[in-house]
Design a protein around this motif. Structure first.
Motif, short mmCIF file in Angstrom:
data_model
loop_
_atom_site.label_atom_id
_atom_site.label_comp_id
_atom_site.label_asym_id
_atom_site.label_seq_id
_atom_site.Cartn_x
_atom_site.Cartn_y
_atom_site.Cartn_z
N ALA A 1 -8.06 1.25 13.70
CA ALA A 1 -8.99 1.36 12.57
C ALA A 1 -9.59 0.01 12.22
N ALA A 2 -8.81 -1.05 12.34
CA ALA A 2 -9.32 -2.39 12.02
C ALA A 2 -10.43 -2.81 12.98
N ASP B 1 0.82 -1.20 0.00
CA ASP B 1 0.00 0.00 0.00
C ASP B 1 0.86 1.26 0.00
N ARG C 1 -7.93 5.60 5.82
CA ARG C 1 -7.66 4.62 4.76
C ARG C 1 -7.85 3.19 5.27
N ARG C 2 -7.34 2.92 6.47
CA ARG C 2 -7.49 1.57 7.02
C ARG C 2 -8.94 1.29 7.43
N ALA C 3 -9.61 2.31 7.94
CA ALA C 3 -11.01 2.11 8.32
C ALA C 3 -11.87 1.78 7.11
N LEU D 1 -4.20 8.09 7.60
CA LEU D 1 -3.92 6.66 7.73
C LEU D 1 -5.10 5.94 8.36
N PHE D 2 -5.66 6.51 9.41
CA PHE D 2 -6.81 5.89 10.06
C PHE D 2 -7.96 5.74 9.06
N ARG E 1 -14.38 -2.78 12.22
CA ARG E 1 -15.16 -3.85 11.57
C ARG E 1 -16.25 -4.37 12.50
N GLU F 1 -3.40 1.71 12.76
CA GLU F 1 -3.93 0.69 11.85
C GLU F 1 -4.74 -0.35 12.61
N ARG G 1 -5.21 -10.14 12.90
CA ARG G 1 -4.26 -9.59 11.92
C ARG G 1 -3.34 -10.69 11.43
N GLN H 1 -11.07 0.13 4.61
CA GLN H 1 -10.82 -1.25 4.18
C GLN H 1 -11.72 -2.23 4.91
#
Length: 621
Positions: A477-478, A273, A440-442, A437-438, A481, A474, A503, A444
């Motif tokens: 943010a994950a 990425d 972008r990862r969120a 960054l948060f 989900r 990261e 992860r 996903q």
């Protein structure tokens, strides 16, 4: 006992030595070894006594020279046929009229093995079996531990046989390189081509092969520069211009399309990425790598050293003809394991039958390579020794190291990797790298997520609580989900326990915040661990005096405490800042959380109290 029964092996294509059943034989003093060396060099042929005398004593030999040669032969016979009765020791060194002959089978002398292999390789090539020929050439060339046969040259300094022997290796090696280029395997043959060109600077065929190999891996600019150097040297040393073969190779360089091929990359590849918020850091690291041969990226757990380091290596890949080799040292704990990890990284998977026993610096000596040592913090001392050895002996190697602790070498350039920026005016919060960054990862894990006026403050509070650490952001943010953003804001108060999304596809110490931070504790010695644990009773930001009060485990001696705190700074556990009010220390929130956890495990309340600090440092956090 016959020569085959005693399993004798003689080697002259490196150190002159002999073994029986794998155990080395004592060949005696230099002149005695020289007798065996000349007999082996002319194995199967009559070697006159006069030739042996001339090889041992240049100029005027002693009056008893012939008797001395006979004595050396008798001792060598005993050495190579120790189990044979004295008067029957003529199976290997045979007496012939006026001299001696060494009689060995083809597989007993490395020179015979080399010549047999080259003949078979040539025959395979003639019959169109190119891959088999390439492998056989490689096996044969690996027999030469020293292409310059330095030991043989010292023992037989005046012998005319040495020059042709070197040329025999050169011819076979150049055929191997040419075949590798024909098979589109330039990466495999470039290191050997470089060594040949360095050993034979005026050999135009050797120089032509290097130009072709460089061109095939996309190093067109480097090949043009190399040609200019060779042309100048030919003019100065020999007074001649480049010949047809070298000129043809140069035309091939000029006709090549630039940028078609890339130098090889071995080991973990750069991040898939986009690297967010690191443009300035990336440019700075690349500048350091252009100027220094050792650059160390240091910083706290999860700050993004690996991602930045691999991105810099990828950016500068074209500058290194032999490419980039990445050794992931995350699970390395000992010096031997470190050496093996680096050897695996720098070498291609074995394509040839012979094993490689050369020391690492010998293999790297002529390579133009960027060596990346990633996650080296658990073998700092061993890595310092290895890097120092490599850089002192391998003039074209550059090392990029990522670690929570610098190596401390005098020529080391250090680049501290900082967390991503979070603080900004409310109107500009959404543009901050940590929030980008948060988001972008969120997105996903929650498609459609984006920063808005309604959520930007909440996202900013999460990023601030996590100190702008990319790994922590990261992971947080994950969590979206399965969690709402509001729950995540509450959860970052206890990040080690509450931020643990599944992860995969990353190193084990990057799968959770707890694993990443706890790895830092593995770097600490017992005194440093006691000091770190005691700091769990402190606010995240504090001064030296406050630490001395809190750290009863080491008696509160300010000088001792300061020494330990400085060591924690060196290992990226603490940050230090200097101001008009003096030196102040700070722990990142994730690190502070671990210190408090360890303190609770020691039976002490982990809530950071006021400790009577007069500098007021704890009020600023």
């Amino acid at each position: 006992m016959s020569r085959t029964e005693i399993e004798l092996r003689i080697q002259i294509l490196g150190p002159v030595r002999a073994t029986i059943r794998g155990r080395e034989v004592d060949l005696g003093p230099p002149k005695q070894r020289a007798v065996l060396a000349l007999l082996a060099l002319r194995a199967g042929r009559h070697v006159p006594l006069d030739d042996l005398i001339a090889a041992l004593w240049a100029g005027q030999p002693p009056t008893r020279a012939a008797n001395l040669v006979h004595t050396y032969v008798a001792r060598l016979r005993h050495a190579v046929e120790p189990d044979t009765p004295r008067r029957q020791r003529t199976n290997v060194i045979v007496s012939v009229p006026g001299g001696y002959r060494l009689t060995v089978a083809d597989d007993q002398l490395d020179l015979h093995v080399f010549r047999t292999g080259v003949r078979k390789a040539s025959a395979l090539r003639e019959s169109g079996e190119l891959e088999s020929a390439f492998a056989r050439y490689g096996e044969s060339i690996d027999r030469w531990q020293d292409p310059q046969v330095g030991d043989l040259s010292l023992l037989l300094a005046e012998q005319d046989d040495i020059g042709p022997l070197r040329q025999e290796f050169l011819a076979a090696a150049l055929d191997y390189v040419a075949l590798g280029l024909e098979l589109r395997r330039p990466d495999a043959v470039l290191p050997l081509a470089e060594r040949l060109a360095q050993a034979e600077p005026l050999n135009e065929r050797a120089q032509a092969r290097v130009l072709q190999a460089l061109t095939h891996i996309g190093q067109r600019a480097w090949a043009i520069e190399r040609y200019a150097d060779v042309r100048t040297r030919l003019k100065l040393d020999l007074g001649v211009d480049p010949g047809p073969e070298l000129m043809a190779a140069y035309r091939e360089v000029l006709d090549a399309r630039p940028g078609v091929h890339q130098p090889p990359w071995r080991g973990p590849a750069p991040v898939v990425d986009e690297l967010i918020g690191r443009a300035t850091d990336l440019a700075a690291v690349c500048d350091l790598l252009r100027e220094y041969r050792l650059v160390s990226l240091t910083g706290a757990a999860g700050v993004g050293k690996t991602a930045l380091g691999l991105a810099a290596a990828d950016e500068l890949r074209e500058r290194f003809a032999d490419g980039v080799a990445v050794a992931d040292l995350a699970n390395v704990r000992t010096g031997p394991d470190l050496t093996r990890a680096v050897e695996v990284a720098v070498d291609e998977p074995p394509a040839r039958g012979a094993g490689r026993a050369d020391p690492l610096v010998h293999r790297l000596h002529d390579r133009k390579l960027l060596l990346v040592l990633d996650n080296a913090e658990l073998v700092t001392d061993e890595a310092a020794d290895l890097v120092d050895d490599v850089l002192r002996n391998c003039p074209q190697i550059t090392v990029l190291l990522t670690s929570r602790e610098l190596l401390g070498l005098p020529y080391e350039a250090v680049y501290p990797v900082r967390p991503l920026d979070v603080d900004a005016e409310p109107a500009h919060l959404a543009a901050q790298p940590a929030l980008q960054l948060f988001a972008r990862r969120a997105a996903q894990v929650r498609p459609g997520f984006r920063l808005t006026e309604a959520n930007v403050e909440a996202v900013a509070s999460v990023c601030r609580a996590l100190d702008g650490l990319p790994l922590a952001i990261e992971l947080a943010a994950a969590c979206l989900r399965t969690q709402r953003l509001e729950a995540l804001v509450d959860g970052v108060g206890d990040p080690l326990r509450r931020i643990q999304p599944p992860r995969r596809g990353v190193p084990s110490h990057h799968r959770s915040l707890h694993a990443a931070v706890h790895r830092s504790i593995e770097l600490l010695d017992p005194a440093e661990q006691r000091c770190f644990t005691a700091l769990g009773a402190m606010p995240a930001a504090f001064c030296l005096e406050a630490a001395a009060v809190a750290d009863k485990a080491i008696a509160g001696e300010p000088r001792t405490v300061q020494m330990l705190l400085e060591r924690l700074v060196d290992k990226s556990v603490l940050e230090v800042r200097h101001s008009s009010s003096g030196r102040r220390y700070r722990m990142l929130g994730t690190v502070h959380a671990l210190a408090r956890q360890l303190l609770r495990e020691h039976g002490v309340d982990g809530e950071p109290p006021s400790v009577g600090c007069t500098c007021g440092c704890h009020t600023s956090h």
